[in-house]
Design an enzyme around this catalytic site. Structure first.
Site, mmCIF file in Angstrom:
data_model
loop_
_atom_site.group_PDB
_atom_site.id
_atom_site.type_symbol
_atom_site.label_atom_id
_atom_site.label_comp_id
_atom_site.label_asym_id
_atom_site.label_seq_id
_atom_site.Cartn_x
_atom_site.Cartn_y
_atom_site.Cartn_z
ATOM 1 C CE LYS A 53 -3.813 -2.399 2.301
ATOM 2 N NZ LYS A 53 -4.551 -2.693 3.532
ATOM 3 C CD GLN A 97 -3.479 -4.123 6.714
ATOM 4 O OE1 GLN A 97 -3.658 -3.131 6.018
ATOM 5 N NE2 GLN A 97 -3.821 -5.331 6.305
ATOM 6 C CG ASP A 120 -9.824 0.294 5.354
ATOM 7 O OD1 ASP A 120 -9.708 -0.253 4.243
ATOM 8 O OD2 ASP A 120 -9.069 0.097 6.309
HETATM 9 N N1 GUN Z 1 -6.798 -6.287 6.561
HETATM 10 C C1 GUN Z 1 -7.131 -7.079 5.507
HETATM 11 N N2 GUN Z 1 -7.755 -6.353 4.553
HETATM 12 C C2 GUN Z 1 -7.835 -5.093 5.018
HETATM 13 C C3 GUN Z 1 -8.362 -3.886 4.489
HETATM 14 O O1 GUN Z 1 -8.926 -3.818 3.387
HETATM 15 N N3 GUN Z 1 -8.243 -2.793 5.282
HETATM 16 C C4 GUN Z 1 -7.651 -2.830 6.510
HETATM 17 N N4 GUN Z 1 -7.585 -1.705 7.212
HETATM 18 N N5 GUN Z 1 -7.143 -3.935 7.020
HETATM 19 C C5 GUN Z 1 -7.236 -5.049 6.280
#
Ligand code: GUN
Length: 300
Positions: A53, A97, A120
């Site tokens: 990311k 995350q 998100d």
């Molecule tokens: N952990 C696994 N997928 C995601 C996601 O799309 N966003 C976040 N914040 N954590 C994750």
């Protein structure tokens, strides 16, 4: 012949749009899109996702900030970091995350992110906007937004008369995916681990979306001939055929046996996965446009 969607290629075209939108924003307003990603603890898979990311944000020309916090970080310390990023005008998107270490209250942290920076789409404000059909001012969770790009490319914007089944009911994926499909006029069923006759319900779906986290659970006889099958699962399984101790990634759909039945299918890896990161970049550049008072780009 089944069409296998190339998620990498679709994601690359989303990223091109993000890059030009970011450059145009910078030229018009002197604003550089900013994304902050927070990771707590040492889960290796989470570190891999977060690095991708942060790297992609840089590639898009964003200001990319990664906060890597130790596993013993307290609730107060994490809350203070989110508050500082909420107040920082150079940051337009904040991603914490998940999962967080068990001693932390994830929900309180997620809900403390300003909804306009919640890339998100997990805040109750963004979830509520999606549930009421307001796709213009909210932010939508990245993986369902990405899966929906595939659905629109196959079926167009209007899913009237089509049956869609989503297996999985998480806040991060199943619920928002179902809302997006409903908003596009599909007749939507949300199935989950307590559903009776799951195979029968799936067989009724013109669009079948699997997000259960069970390797290759969806079999050929669960799929309506000619259906569109979107596989959101990423499961690492043992692959002794590749050598001792080796593993490989598979989805929630038994790809080899389902492919001859479906009309369109997404592979794992290389399907929905690359779209999650691309839509995170899209959400961040959308948030930056809104904060600068500009109309954001549309990601089809
Ligand atoms: N952990 C696994 N997928 C995601 C996601 O799309 N966003 C976040 N914040 N954590 C994750």
């Amino acid at each position: 012949m089944v069409e296998v969607i190339d998620g990498k290629q679709v994601a690359a075209s989303v990223i091109e749009t993000v890059k030009s939108a970011n450059a145009a924003l910078e030229a018009a307003k002197g604003v550089r899109t900013g994304l902050a990603v927070i990771i707590v603890g040492d889960d290796p898979a989470s570190h891999t996702y977060v690095s991708s990311k942060s790297r992609m944000a840089k590639e898009c020309g964003f200001k990319s900030v990664q906060h890597t916090l130790p596993v013993e970080t307290s609730q107060e310390e994490l809350a203070a970091l989110v508050a500082a990023l909420n107040a920082d005008p150079s940051i337009h998107g904040i991603l914490v995350q998940l999962p967080l270490p068990r001693h932390l209250d994830s929900e309180a942290i997620i809900q403390s992110i300003l909804p306009e920076k919640d890339v998100d789409g997990l805040s109750v404000v963004n979830a509520g906007k999606l549930a009421t059909g307001d796709l213009k001012t909210g932010l939508v969770s990245c993986t369902p937004a990405g899966a929906m790009v595939f659905v629109r490319r196959t079926h167009g914007d209007d899913l009237s008369g089509l049956n869609a089944t989503v297996i999985g009911r998480s806040n991060l994926f199943g619920k928002p995916m179902a809302q997006l499909l409903l908003n596009a006029n599909a007749t939507v069923t949300i199935a989950h681990s307590r559903t009776k006759d799951l195979a029968g319900i799936c067989r009724n779906a013109d669009i079948l979306v699997a997000a259960v986290g069970r390797p290759e659970m969806v079999k050929a006889d669960w799929v309506k001939p000619g259906a569109t099958v979107i596989d959101v699962g990423i499961n690492r399984i043992a692959a002794p055929e590749r050598g001792e101790g080796k593993t490989r990634l598979v989805g929630d759909v038994a790809f080899a046996e389902v492919s001859p039945v479906a009309a369109v299918i997404t592979p794992v890896p290389g399907g929905v996965g690359p779209m999650t990161i691309a839509m995170l970049m899209a959400n961040t550049v959308i948030a930056a446009h809104r904060s600068a008072g500009l109309t954001p780009p549309v990601f089809q």
